[in-house]
Enzyme design. Structure first.
Site, PDB file in Angstrom:
ATOM      1  N   LEU A 230       0.821  -1.202   0.000  1.00 37.91           N
ATOM      2  CA  LEU A 230       0.000   0.000   0.000  1.00 37.91           C
ATOM      3  C   LEU A 230       0.863   1.264   0.000  1.00 37.91           C
ATOM      4  CD1 LEU A 230      -2.839   1.238   0.153  1.00 37.91           C
ATOM      5  CD2 LEU A 230      -2.655   1.128   2.655  1.00 37.91           C
ATOM      6  N   ASP A 231       0.679   2.098  -1.042  1.00 34.75           N
ATOM      7  CA  ASP A 231       1.365   3.392  -1.163  1.00 34.75           C
ATOM      8  C   ASP A 231       2.889   3.267  -1.140  1.00 34.75           C
ATOM      9  OD1 ASP A 231      -1.021   4.814  -1.378  1.00 34.75           O
ATOM     10  OD2 ASP A 231      -1.216   5.018   0.791  1.00 34.75           O
ATOM     11  N   GLU A 232       3.411   2.148  -1.597  1.00 35.07           N
ATOM     12  CA  GLU A 232       4.864   1.971  -1.601  1.00 35.07           C
ATOM     13  C   GLU A 232       5.386   1.519  -2.963  1.00 35.07           C
ATOM     14  OE1 GLU A 232       6.324  -0.383   1.631  1.00 35.07           O
ATOM     15  OE2 GLU A 232       5.127   0.670   3.134  1.00 35.07           O
TER      16      GLU A 232
END
Length: 288
Positions: A230-232
């Protein structure tokens, strides 16, 4: 420069002597004029990247199939992964959005005025709120509400729309849903997300209010390719702006929204202009 007469050649391979000549020498032989070129050699990884914009020969017809057939043996000699793209082609971009409309509004404005050379065959949302905005632009709007019970079914429908739209790129313009690992895998390398750069320091609801309480001095945004973390995912662009004690939470939110819009649009521009190479879990962005 007439974009209809311009093509983009991108390639990457192991760092070896003669890689630039393999590209530019062939363009010279074909009578093609190099209008713009960027290269990068990753000394640590031993990997080479090149992006060339070139004009077709002024005399005679340009045979793209013959050009590809002629370049392929040169590329194979160096183990190049390469792609040839017509500069004037307008890729299909499907936009996912929830209730926040600032990024969608910005992208639609850039699309409408020609700043972004894209087509938008579909807008998909888990809320009905932005239907009128899509209608005003004559873009099909698909409302796919998601609950824990319907998530798998709605993601399958979302994927069908992406496929039927012949989408080259999917943009999560503040789409506030976590995509399943299966869908992330299907869209790997062709789906861009935007989030505030305060992550991971201030997660969850009202991150700017959390940031205000801590007295942050910078706000920003990050645009990245999605992956199962997530979001990486691999970062394409980032934007940042200084703030101080006089900025209340509402001010931070407003500045954050502006930065998100610009950062996302820039990431899409880099992607459609074939400036982004993904390598070893990160990106190389040429000519940014």
């Amino acid at each position: 420069m007439n974009q209809h007469d311009t093509l983009i050649l991108t390639a990457s391979c192991e760092s070896r002597l003669g890689t630039v000549d393999a590209v530019t020498g062939y363009l010279f032989q074909q009578g093609c004029y190099v209008a713009d070129m960027q290269t990068f050699d990753d000394a640590r990884a031993g990997h080479f990247f090149i992006r060339v914009e070139f004009r077709k020969p002024e005399q005679g017809e340009f045979d793209e199939a013959a050009f590809r057939d002629g370049f392929a043996p040169r590329a194979e000699k160096f183990g190049m992964e390469w792609e040839l793209t017509d500069r004037s082609r307008r890729p299909n971009v499907v936009i996912l959005v929830s209730k926040f409309d600032h990024c969608l509004n910005d992208l639609l404005y850039r699309y409408r005025t020609g700043q972004l050379g894209i087509e938008i065959p579909a807008i998909i949302s888990n809320h009905p709120d932005l239907q009128r905005l899509a209608d005003w632009h004559h873009i099909p709007y698909y409302h796919l509400p998601i609950t824990p019970e319907t998530k798998a079914e709605q993601e399958a429908q979302l994927w069908r729309i992406v496929q039927e739209s012949d989408a080259d790129l999917v943009v999560l313009a503040r789409y506030m849903q976590v995509l399943s690992p299966d869908l992330c895998d299907k869209m790997a390398g062709r789906a861009i997300n935007i989030h505030h750069s305060l992550l991971p320091g201030f997660k969850g609801a009202q991150p700017y209010h959390q940031a205000y309480e801590k007295g942050v001095k910078l706000v920003g945004a990050t645009a990245h390719y999605i992956n199962n973390e997530l979001d990486e995912g691999p970062i394409i662009t980032q934007g940042v702006q200084a703030v101080d004690h006089s900025h209340y939470p509402e001010d931070l939110v407003a500045k954050g929204r502006d930065i998100e819009c610009v950062t996302l649009a820039k990431a899409i521009q880099y992607h459609i202009e074939k400036r982004v190479f993904m390598y070893q879990g990160k990106t190389v962005v040429l000519g940014s």
